[in-house]
Design a protein around this motif. Sequence first.
Motif, PDB file in Angstrom:
ATOM      1  N   GLU A 100       0.835  -1.204   0.000  1.00 13.10           N
ATOM      2  CA  GLU A 100       0.000   0.000   0.000  1.00 13.10           C
ATOM      3  C   GLU A 100       0.875   1.261   0.000  1.00 13.10           C
ATOM      4  OE1 GLU A 100      -2.562   2.418   3.318  1.00 13.10           O
ATOM      5  OE2 GLU A 100      -2.718   0.236   3.333  1.00 13.10           O
ATOM      6  N   GLN A 101       1.889   1.272   0.826  1.00  8.02           N
ATOM      7  CA  GLN A 101       2.759   2.440   0.929  1.00  8.02           C
ATOM      8  C   GLN A 101       3.577   2.647  -0.343  1.00  8.02           C
ATOM      9  OE1 GLN A 101       4.663   1.035   4.476  1.00  8.02           O
ATOM     10  NE2 GLN A 101       3.468   2.343   5.834  1.00  8.02           N
ATOM     11  N   ALA A 102       4.065   1.551  -0.930  1.00  9.85           N
ATOM     12  CA  ALA A 102       4.859   1.661  -2.155  1.00  9.85           C
ATOM     13  C   ALA A 102       4.011   2.162  -3.319  1.00  9.85           C
ATOM     14  CB  ALA A 102       5.486   0.312  -2.496  1.00  9.85           C
ATOM     15  N   MET A 103       2.794   1.643  -3.437  1.00 12.89           N
ATOM     16  CA  MET A 103       1.911   2.100  -4.516  1.00 12.89           C
ATOM     17  C   MET A 103       1.532   3.558  -4.332  1.00 12.89           C
ATOM     18  SD  MET A 103       1.599  -0.340  -6.666  1.00 12.89           S
ATOM     19  CE  MET A 103       0.194   0.244  -7.623  1.00 12.89           C
ATOM     20  N   GLU A 104       1.314   3.957  -3.084  1.00 13.61           N
ATOM     21  CA  GLU A 104       0.992   5.358  -2.817  1.00 13.61           C
ATOM     22  C   GLU A 104       2.194   6.243  -3.129  1.00 13.61           C
ATOM     23  OE1 GLU A 104      -0.750   8.217   0.754  1.00 13.61           O
ATOM     24  OE2 GLU A 104      -0.654   6.052   1.053  1.00 13.61           O
ATOM     25  N   ALA A 105       3.397   5.736  -2.822  1.00  7.99           N
ATOM     26  CA  ALA A 105       4.611   6.498  -3.140  1.00  7.99           C
ATOM     27  C   ALA A 105       4.714   6.719  -4.637  1.00  7.99           C
ATOM     28  CB  ALA A 105       5.840   5.752  -2.636  1.00  7.99           C
ATOM     29  N   ARG A 106       4.445   5.688  -5.413  1.00  7.79           N
ATOM     30  CA  ARG A 106       4.505   5.819  -6.875  1.00  7.79           C
ATOM     31  C   ARG A 106       3.476   6.820  -7.384  1.00  7.79           C
ATOM     32  NH1 ARG A 106       4.557   0.441 -10.394  1.00  7.79           N
ATOM     33  NH2 ARG A 106       6.816   0.686 -10.174  1.00  7.79           N
ATOM     34  N   SER A 107       2.305   6.840  -6.774  1.00  7.36           N
ATOM     35  CA  SER A 107       1.240   7.751  -7.232  1.00  7.36           C
ATOM     36  C   SER A 107       1.613   9.213  -7.046  1.00  7.36           C
ATOM     37  CB  SER A 107      -0.065   7.451  -6.481  1.00  7.36           C
ATOM     38  OG  SER A 107       0.002   7.895  -5.130  1.00  7.36           O
ATOM     39  N   HIS A 108       2.559   9.501  -6.159  1.00  7.41           N
ATOM     40  CA  HIS A 108       2.964  10.884  -5.909  1.00  7.41           C
ATOM     41  C   HIS A 108       4.036  11.367  -6.887  1.00  7.41           C
ATOM     42  CE1 HIS A 108       0.696  11.820  -2.296  1.00  7.41           C
ATOM     43  NE2 HIS A 108       0.982  10.626  -1.830  1.00  7.41           N
ATOM     44  N   LEU A 109       4.599  10.450  -7.662  1.00  8.94           N
ATOM     45  CA  LEU A 109       5.609  10.857  -8.632  1.00  8.94           C
ATOM     46  C   LEU A 109       4.937  11.424  -9.871  1.00  8.94           C
ATOM     47  CD1 LEU A 109       8.095   7.847  -8.470  1.00  8.94           C
ATOM     48  CD2 LEU A 109       8.402  10.107  -7.476  1.00  8.94           C
ATOM     49  N   THR A 110       5.452  12.532 -10.368  1.00 10.41           N
ATOM     50  CA  THR A 110       4.930  13.113 -11.598  1.00 10.41           C
ATOM     51  C   THR A 110       5.612  12.479 -12.791  1.00 10.41           C
ATOM     52  OG1 THR A 110       6.561  14.877 -11.419  1.00 10.41           O
ATOM     53  CG2 THR A 110       4.376  15.315 -10.534  1.00 10.41           C
ATOM     54  N   VAL A 111       4.945  12.501 -13.943  1.00  8.78           N
ATOM     55  CA  VAL A 111       5.482  11.882 -15.149  1.00  8.78           C
ATOM     56  C   VAL A 111       6.822  12.508 -15.515  1.00  8.78           C
ATOM     57  CG1 VAL A 111       5.093  11.449 -17.599  1.00  8.78           C
ATOM     58  CG2 VAL A 111       3.174  11.354 -15.990  1.00  8.78           C
ATOM     59  N   GLY A 112       7.812  11.654 -15.749  1.00 11.04           N
ATOM     60  CA  GLY A 112       9.128  12.141 -16.144  1.00 11.04           C
ATOM     61  C   GLY A 112       9.943  12.701 -14.998  1.00 11.04           C
ATOM     62  N   ASN A 113       9.444  12.608 -13.784  1.00 14.56           N
ATOM     63  CA  ASN A 113      10.147  13.189 -12.637  1.00 14.56           C
ATOM     64  C   ASN A 113      10.604  12.092 -11.684  1.00 14.56           C
ATOM     65  OD1 ASN A 113      11.011  15.679 -11.606  1.00 14.56           O
ATOM     66  ND2 ASN A 113       9.465  15.610  -9.988  1.00 14.56           N
ATOM     67  N   ARG A 114      11.823  12.219 -11.169  1.00  9.96           N
ATOM     68  CA  ARG A 114      12.386  11.315 -10.175  1.00  9.96           C
ATOM     69  C   ARG A 114      12.406   9.855 -10.661  1.00  9.96           C
ATOM     70  NH1 ARG A 114      13.557  13.005  -5.077  1.00  9.96           N
ATOM     71  NH2 ARG A 114      14.723  11.056  -5.123  1.00  9.96           N
ATOM     72  N   SER A 115      13.038   9.616 -11.822  1.00  7.54           N
ATOM     73  CA  SER A 115      13.149   8.251 -12.337  1.00  7.54           C
ATOM     74  C   SER A 115      13.952   7.373 -11.388  1.00  7.54           C
ATOM     75  CB  SER A 115      13.796   8.245 -13.721  1.00  7.54           C
ATOM     76  OG  SER A 115      15.112   8.798 -13.663  1.00  7.54           O
ATOM     77  N   ASP A 116      14.880   7.991 -10.635  1.00  7.31           N
ATOM     78  CA  ASP A 116      15.664   7.206  -9.684  1.00  7.31           C
ATOM     79  C   ASP A 116      14.781   6.607  -8.605  1.00  7.31           C
ATOM     80  OD1 ASP A 116      15.049   9.715  -8.689  1.00  7.31           O
ATOM     81  OD2 ASP A 116      16.916   9.932  -7.557  1.00  7.31           O
ATOM     82  N   LEU A 117      13.851   7.413  -8.087  1.00 13.87           N
ATOM     83  CA  LEU A 117      12.951   6.921  -7.058  1.00 13.87           C
ATOM     84  C   LEU A 117      11.963   5.909  -7.628  1.00 13.87           C
ATOM     85  CD1 LEU A 117      12.111   7.005  -4.135  1.00 13.87           C
ATOM     86  CD2 LEU A 117      10.709   9.010  -4.634  1.00 13.87           C
ATOM     87  N   ASP A 118      11.526   6.134  -8.859  1.00  9.59           N
ATOM     88  CA  ASP A 118      10.619   5.191  -9.504  1.00  9.59           C
ATOM     89  C   ASP A 118      11.275   3.822  -9.636  1.00  9.59           C
ATOM     90  OD1 ASP A 118       8.191   4.461 -10.812  1.00  9.59           O
ATOM     91  OD2 ASP A 118       9.221   4.583 -12.727  1.00  9.59           O
ATOM     92  N   LEU A 119      12.571   3.784  -9.930  1.00 12.92           N
ATOM     93  CA  LEU A 119      13.300   2.521 -10.019  1.00 12.92           C
ATOM     94  C   LEU A 119      13.356   1.825  -8.655  1.00 12.92           C
ATOM     95  CD1 LEU A 119      16.220   3.530 -12.397  1.00 12.92           C
ATOM     96  CD2 LEU A 119      14.580   1.687 -12.806  1.00 12.92           C
ATOM     97  N   LEU A 120      13.598   2.590  -7.618  1.00 22.41           N
ATOM     98  CA  LEU A 120      13.636   2.013  -6.275  1.00 22.41           C
ATOM     99  C   LEU A 120      12.278   1.444  -5.880  1.00 22.41           C
ATOM    100  CD1 LEU A 120      15.745   4.721  -4.392  1.00 22.41           C
ATOM    101  CD2 LEU A 120      16.465   2.388  -4.954  1.00 22.41           C
ATOM    102  N   ILE A 121      11.228   2.189  -6.178  1.00 20.71           N
ATOM    103  CA  ILE A 121       9.882   1.722  -5.851  1.00 20.71           C
ATOM    104  C   ILE A 121       9.563   0.461  -6.640  1.00 20.71           C
ATOM    105  CG2 ILE A 121       7.420   2.272  -5.994  1.00 20.71           C
ATOM    106  CD1 ILE A 121       8.231   5.239  -5.547  1.00 20.71           C
ATOM    107  N   GLY A 122       9.933   0.439  -7.926  1.00 18.36           N
ATOM    108  CA  GLY A 122       9.678  -0.732  -8.762  1.00 18.36           C
ATOM    109  C   GLY A 122      10.362  -1.973  -8.226  1.00 18.36           C
ATOM    110  N   ALA A 123      11.633  -1.840  -7.841  1.00 10.70           N
ATOM    111  CA  ALA A 123      12.371  -2.987  -7.296  1.00 10.70           C
ATOM    112  C   ALA A 123      11.715  -3.489  -6.014  1.00 10.70           C
ATOM    113  CB  ALA A 123      13.822  -2.591  -7.031  1.00 10.70           C
ATOM    114  N   LEU A 124      11.281  -2.567  -5.175  1.00 14.63           N
ATOM    115  CA  LEU A 124      10.641  -2.960  -3.921  1.00 14.63           C
ATOM    116  C   LEU A 124       9.320  -3.682  -4.184  1.00 14.63           C
ATOM    117  CD1 LEU A 124      10.526  -2.912  -0.832  1.00 14.63           C
ATOM    118  CD2 LEU A 124       9.468  -0.645  -0.983  1.00 14.63           C
ATOM    119  N   LEU A 125       8.552  -3.198  -5.155  1.00 10.99           N
ATOM    120  CA  LEU A 125       7.262  -3.820  -5.453  1.00 10.99           C
ATOM    121  C   LEU A 125       7.424  -5.245  -5.972  1.00 10.99           C
ATOM    122  CD1 LEU A 125       5.256  -0.836  -6.973  1.00 10.99           C
ATOM    123  CD2 LEU A 125       4.594  -2.210  -4.993  1.00 10.99           C
TER     124      LEU A 125
END
Length: 411
Positions: A100-125
């Motif tokens: 739940e927390q990881a999906m919510e974290a991803r929802s707060h990322l804007t398109v094209g922004n913070r690809s590094d964090l998106d990669l971390l969230i993806g690996a965790l998911l």
Amino acid sequence: MSFGERLKAARKQAGLSQTELAGNRCSVSYVSHLESGRRTPTPEMLRYFETALGLAPGSLGDASDLSGAGRRRAGDAEAVALYSEAVLSWRQGVFALAQEQAMEARSHLTVGNRSDLDLLIGALLVEIHIDLGHYQDAVTEASRHLEAARSVGSALLEARAGVLLSKAARVNGDVALAASKAADAVRLCQSAHLPLTVTVQALIAAISAGHVDSAVYARELEESSAALEDSPTRGLAEWVLGNVAWHSGDVEAGKAAHDRANQLLSPTADFRNWARFPRVAAEERLQAGCEDGVAELLREAKSRLDLLESADELATLAIVRARFARAQGHVDEALDDIRAALEDADLPPSTQGRLYLAAAHAYGEQGDITQATAVALQAARRFTEAGDVTQARAAWEFVDETTQAAEQANA
């Protein structure tokens, strides 16, 4: 008055607890951080709180203050905080909350922004999906993650993503994909001279996937892991090398490697694998025909897995317990364990298939051919539903062998 103070006052005025206000929309800690001023709400969450508290729009603040660059910064800050919470929940074995927390974290990322964090969230998911038993979701997420890592152009990220996809494919029953992606990761580690820990992880994935060159990879793993300092990664290497020894029939080497693994795995550094280890160690011994120490390992496995919120792991433990009970001649006890595990309706189809197949073997040992065939067919259906061709074939082979044996006995 700050936003946090306004939110807290409004919540108390409405007679709601932080848990009630959070509902299914966010975590309780998120509400707590907002009220203490450690976080700033996104416009979406601000509107949610106003609705939940029965307030008029704008009562808690002006959402326009968080538009544009300010909104992106606020969204990224929320994503970072939620990702950190998700990692903590995951390490503690609270997988549903972590998802739940990881999906919510991803929802707060804007398109094209913070690809590094998106990669971390993806690996965790990917890891969370595996722990929840959502294996196809894990493969889908891992495939997305690998493509994202390649787009960055980092050999290190690509190798790690390949290891994750191999792991997800393996638990989903696609051994060919698992072996292929692990081998790709090994080659990338070697050609790009990546850190030793990543190389060890890739070798572990290749061996675990049953790659045709597993013997070669095992020798490389032994050499590589010897250069590692004592750590959970070294523990995982010893774990896999112990498995290799058990498979080859080297009982003493298997015991020694698993003893070293148990000493190196830590509940604080790697809670999940620490919890899983005794169950796997017991399973390896049984597959090698060794019952020595299995009862103790199973007792330790139960105590550790009770701390882990994973119905899939407990179901797998039931299969191992049933196998040990059968080896001890206690077939009724084995069937009781399996029936109890099957009462969990949330188990993934592949796990249900493994339980049914274990039950089929137990019924076969009792001489109940009709029931053995019936539950083996149930297993085949579950494996087919899960897309696990290898296991489905094993279930059908059991049906054929059981039927033929019964026909020969009646001839």
